[in-house]
Enzyme design. Structure first.
Site, mmCIF file in Angstrom:
data_model
loop_
_atom_site.group_PDB
_atom_site.id
_atom_site.type_symbol
_atom_site.label_atom_id
_atom_site.label_comp_id
_atom_site.label_asym_id
_atom_site.label_seq_id
_atom_site.Cartn_x
_atom_site.Cartn_y
_atom_site.Cartn_z
ATOM 1 N N GLU A 20 -11.872 -7.987 -7.637
ATOM 2 C CA GLU A 20 -10.782 -7.048 -7.932
ATOM 3 C C GLU A 20 -10.614 -6.922 -9.451
ATOM 4 O O GLU A 20 -10.638 -7.915 -10.176
ATOM 5 C CB GLU A 20 -9.485 -7.568 -7.302
ATOM 6 C CG GLU A 20 -8.326 -6.628 -7.504
ATOM 7 C CD GLU A 20 -7.141 -6.971 -6.618
ATOM 8 O OE1 GLU A 20 -7.308 -7.104 -5.390
ATOM 9 O OE2 GLU A 20 -6.045 -7.119 -7.182
ATOM 10 N N THR A 51 -7.013 -2.048 -8.967
ATOM 11 C CA THR A 51 -5.575 -1.993 -8.673
ATOM 12 C C THR A 51 -4.951 -0.742 -9.285
ATOM 13 O O THR A 51 -5.562 -0.041 -10.098
ATOM 14 C CB THR A 51 -4.842 -3.224 -9.239
ATOM 15 O OG1 THR A 51 -4.902 -3.180 -10.658
ATOM 16 C CG2 THR A 51 -5.426 -4.523 -8.723
ATOM 17 N N ALA A 54 0.211 -1.561 -11.796
ATOM 18 C CA ALA A 54 0.649 -2.928 -12.100
ATOM 19 C C ALA A 54 2.004 -2.881 -12.805
ATOM 20 O O ALA A 54 2.190 -2.093 -13.726
ATOM 21 C CB ALA A 54 -0.378 -3.617 -12.973
ATOM 22 N N HIS A 80 -7.151 1.174 -4.949
ATOM 23 C CA HIS A 80 -5.834 0.790 -4.439
ATOM 24 C C HIS A 80 -4.930 2.027 -4.572
ATOM 25 O O HIS A 80 -4.997 2.767 -5.560
ATOM 26 C CB HIS A 80 -5.232 -0.351 -5.264
ATOM 27 C CG HIS A 80 -5.979 -1.641 -5.155
ATOM 28 N ND1 HIS A 80 -5.372 -2.868 -5.311
ATOM 29 C CD2 HIS A 80 -7.281 -1.909 -4.900
ATOM 30 C CE1 HIS A 80 -6.267 -3.827 -5.151
ATOM 31 N NE2 HIS A 80 -7.445 -3.273 -4.914
ATOM 32 N N GLY A 111 3.201 -1.130 -2.571
ATOM 33 C CA GLY A 111 3.428 -1.186 -4.022
ATOM 34 C C GLY A 111 4.806 -1.723 -4.326
ATOM 35 O O GLY A 111 5.640 -1.898 -3.422
ATOM 36 N N ALA A 139 3.417 0.594 3.852
ATOM 37 C CA ALA A 139 1.964 0.791 3.809
ATOM 38 C C ALA A 139 1.446 1.419 5.104
ATOM 39 O O ALA A 139 0.499 2.209 5.080
ATOM 40 C CB ALA A 139 1.278 -0.544 3.549
ATOM 41 N N HIS A 164 5.586 -11.940 3.384
ATOM 42 C CA HIS A 164 5.998 -11.093 2.255
ATOM 43 C C HIS A 164 7.451 -11.401 1.875
ATOM 44 O O HIS A 164 8.304 -11.561 2.760
ATOM 45 C CB HIS A 164 5.843 -9.617 2.645
ATOM 46 C CG HIS A 164 6.058 -8.708 1.501
ATOM 47 N ND1 HIS A 164 7.311 -8.262 1.146
ATOM 48 C CD2 HIS A 164 5.200 -8.203 0.593
ATOM 49 C CE1 HIS A 164 7.196 -7.497 0.062
ATOM 50 N NE2 HIS A 164 5.917 -7.442 -0.277
ATOM 51 N N LYS A 180 0.207 -2.518 11.368
ATOM 52 C CA LYS A 180 -0.476 -1.865 10.235
ATOM 53 C C LYS A 180 -1.989 -2.045 10.359
ATOM 54 O O LYS A 180 -2.757 -1.099 10.188
ATOM 55 C CB LYS A 180 0.064 -2.497 8.941
ATOM 56 C CG LYS A 180 -0.556 -2.039 7.662
ATOM 57 C CD LYS A 180 0.208 -2.581 6.455
ATOM 58 C CE LYS A 180 -0.076 -4.023 6.110
ATOM 59 N NZ LYS A 180 0.464 -4.427 4.799
HETATM 60 P P1 FAD Z 1 4.112 -3.271 3.606
HETATM 61 O O1 FAD Z 1 3.044 -3.526 4.597
HETATM 62 O O2 FAD Z 1 4.750 -1.932 3.641
HETATM 63 O O3 FAD Z 1 5.224 -4.398 3.796
HETATM 64 C C1 FAD Z 1 6.271 -4.564 2.856
HETATM 65 C C2 FAD Z 1 7.451 -5.221 3.540
HETATM 66 O O4 FAD Z 1 8.024 -4.313 4.484
HETATM 67 C C3 FAD Z 1 7.092 -6.472 4.349
HETATM 68 O O5 FAD Z 1 8.155 -7.351 4.288
HETATM 69 C C4 FAD Z 1 6.931 -5.925 5.768
HETATM 70 O O6 FAD Z 1 7.130 -6.916 6.757
HETATM 71 C C5 FAD Z 1 8.011 -4.858 5.782
HETATM 72 N N1 FAD Z 1 7.733 -3.758 6.718
HETATM 73 C C6 FAD Z 1 6.536 -3.164 6.926
HETATM 74 N N2 FAD Z 1 6.669 -2.145 7.804
HETATM 75 C C7 FAD Z 1 7.982 -2.086 8.132
HETATM 76 C C8 FAD Z 1 8.771 -1.239 8.995
HETATM 77 N N3 FAD Z 1 8.196 -0.244 9.694
HETATM 78 N N4 FAD Z 1 10.116 -1.468 9.073
HETATM 79 C C9 FAD Z 1 10.699 -2.465 8.371
HETATM 80 N N5 FAD Z 1 10.002 -3.311 7.548
HETATM 81 C C10 FAD Z 1 8.667 -3.118 7.437
HETATM 82 N N6 FAD Z 1 0.692 -3.736 -5.684
HETATM 83 C C11 FAD Z 1 0.560 -2.700 -6.537
HETATM 84 O O7 FAD Z 1 1.568 -2.145 -6.997
HETATM 85 N N7 FAD Z 1 -0.684 -2.266 -6.926
HETATM 86 C C12 FAD Z 1 -1.824 -2.825 -6.449
HETATM 87 O O8 FAD Z 1 -2.922 -2.379 -6.798
HETATM 88 C C13 FAD Z 1 -1.708 -3.912 -5.540
HETATM 89 N N8 FAD Z 1 -2.807 -4.505 -5.017
HETATM 90 C C14 FAD Z 1 -2.674 -5.503 -4.086
HETATM 91 C C15 FAD Z 1 -3.818 -6.061 -3.513
HETATM 92 C C16 FAD Z 1 -3.718 -7.070 -2.562
HETATM 93 C C17 FAD Z 1 -4.976 -7.646 -1.957
HETATM 94 C C18 FAD Z 1 -2.437 -7.546 -2.179
HETATM 95 C C19 FAD Z 1 -2.297 -8.655 -1.167
HETATM 96 C C20 FAD Z 1 -1.287 -7.007 -2.750
HETATM 97 C C21 FAD Z 1 -1.387 -5.973 -3.693
HETATM 98 N N9 FAD Z 1 -0.263 -5.383 -4.280
HETATM 99 C C22 FAD Z 1 -0.392 -4.350 -5.172
HETATM 100 C C23 FAD Z 1 1.084 -5.873 -3.962
HETATM 101 C C24 FAD Z 1 1.764 -5.111 -2.830
HETATM 102 O O9 FAD Z 1 1.902 -3.745 -3.129
HETATM 103 C C25 FAD Z 1 3.150 -5.733 -2.683
HETATM 104 O O10 FAD Z 1 3.039 -7.035 -2.165
HETATM 105 C C26 FAD Z 1 4.154 -4.928 -1.897
HETATM 106 O O11 FAD Z 1 5.445 -5.504 -2.093
HETATM 107 C C27 FAD Z 1 3.908 -4.976 -0.395
HETATM 108 O O12 FAD Z 1 2.846 -4.248 -0.087
HETATM 109 P P2 FAD Z 1 2.307 -4.124 1.429
HETATM 110 O O13 FAD Z 1 1.267 -3.093 1.363
HETATM 111 O O14 FAD Z 1 1.996 -5.441 2.010
HETATM 112 O O15 FAD Z 1 3.658 -3.532 2.133
#
Ligand code: FAD
Length: 298
Positions: A20, A51, A54, A80, A111, A139, A164, A180
């Site tokens: 990454e 990514t 950030a 990303h 994000g 997401a 999370h 998801k």
């Molecule tokens: P989600 O899957 O949407 O989950 C976020 C929260 O919402 C969780 O608590 C989940 O349980 C909850 N949730 C999900 N769906 C629902 C629903 N329908 N109703 C209620 N609650 C729900 N961040 C960046 O900004 N840029 C990057 O490039 C980046 N790269 C990353 C790469 C990796 C490998 C990882 C692991 C993380 C990365 N992140 C990045 C961080 C990530 O964006 C954050 O951790 C963000 O807070 C959560 O992203 P997620 O896609 O897991 O969110």
């Protein structure tokens, strides 16, 4: 392997090695990333990823970096993409731009918007139906948007072995993740130190009927202060014994300690049938090269 391969298809055939990167903000950073990419390309990764946003930045250069990297690489470059940075219209335009440039793999993420932007976005969502329908929050909604696109993309998502930080409960975290993942192809985890967290995540997803590949994300700890800061943000438990050894060490000794630790992590995870290894390179090649010299099962 071709650069247009879908990562899910690669995972169906073999274990993957991936790196990454983040988009550099300065010309010096661009040179550093180019050197790192050249050094790491020799290791024949299955894919690399870049990514975006950030620290909640809205002006990063991910798109250009991804497209340029894809044009010079024989392996897929995954972009990303986050809900926090773009509305539906912008996401569709980005997907068009990626597909017409040969980029067919997306890591779909929620994000982390900066607090102020999050407050404004929330207000907009409340005030306008149109804004609500054009803004994505989770997401899983982004995965659905990408699946609706006329071009077929490979889709990865994030997984959080230690749950999370915004999750209301462990059960809810795993349920939303399983849902998801059902629509995506694979997940990459947030970094962790104790492999028990990864194994438990996998078991909990299996109990929900989810068996999609979950690639462990490994963060070599070359800079303990910086990584402790990230760990604090993500809710990652740090390995106190590792930090006690790293903190007083010289830069050279730190490199050796961090390398040996990451090698053990990778070996143990591969022995537990992890489908690949994703190294958070921090745009540095040296430690990745040192780690991979000792990993012979990828
Ligand atoms: P989600 O899957 O949407 O989950 C976020 C929260 O919402 C969780 O608590 C989940 O349980 C909850 N949730 C999900 N769906 C629902 C629903 N329908 N109703 C209620 N609650 C729900 N961040 C960046 O900004 N840029 C990057 O490039 C980046 N790269 C990353 C790469 C990796 C490998 C990882 C692991 C993380 C990365 N992140 C990045 C961080 C990530 O964006 C954050 O951790 C963000 O807070 C959560 O992203 P997620 O896609 O897991 O969110």
């Amino acid at each position: 392997m071709t650069s247009t391969a879908k990562i899910g298809d690669l995972l169906a055939k073999r274990r993957t090695l991936s790196f990454e990167f983040f988009p550099p903000a300065t010309s010096k950073g661009v040179e550093q990333l180019n050197r790192t990419l050249a050094d790491l390309s020799v290791l024949n990764p299955a894919f690399v990823s870049v990514t975006t946003g950030a620290g909640g930045s809205k002006t990063d250069t991910t798109r250009d970096v991804v497209i340029e990297m894809q044009q010079k690489s024989p392996f897929p470059v995954m972009a990303h993409l986050t809900c926090a940075q773009h509305n539906r219209k912008q996401i569709r335009a980005l997907l068009d731009s990626y597909s017409s440039s040969g980029v067919f793999n997306i890591l779909a993420l929620a994000g982390d918007p900066p607090e102020e932007a999050e407050a404004v976005a929330a207000l907009e969502r409340e005030e306008s139906d149109e804004a609500a329908s054009s803004t994505l929050r989770y997401a899983s909604e982004l995965v659905a948007e990408i699946r609706n696109h006329s071009v077929v993309f490979g889709i990865g998502v994030a997984a959080h072995p230690e749950v999370h930080p915004r999750s209301t409960s462990r059960q809810a975290d795993r349920r939303y993740l399983a849902e998801k993942l059902a629509a995506a192809d694979f997940a990459i985890t947030q970094f962790f130190f104790d492999k028990a967290h990864y194994l438990r995540l996998r078991e909990e997803l299996a109990a929900l009927g989810c068996y999609k590949p979950i690639i462990p994300g490994i963060m070599p700890v070359t800079s303990p202060d910086r990584i402790a800061h990230f760990a604090n943000m993500n809710g990652t438990e740090i390995d106190r014994q590792l930090w006690d050894r790293l903190e007083p060490a010289t830069t050279q000794d730190r490199h050796k300690i961090a390398t040996d630790y990451a090698i053990t992590q990778c070996q143990e995870l591969l022995a537990e049938s992890a489908p690949g290894i994703h190294l958070y390179s921090m745009n540095q090649s040296q430690i990745c090269v040192s780690i991979l010299k000792e990993i012979h099962t990828l």
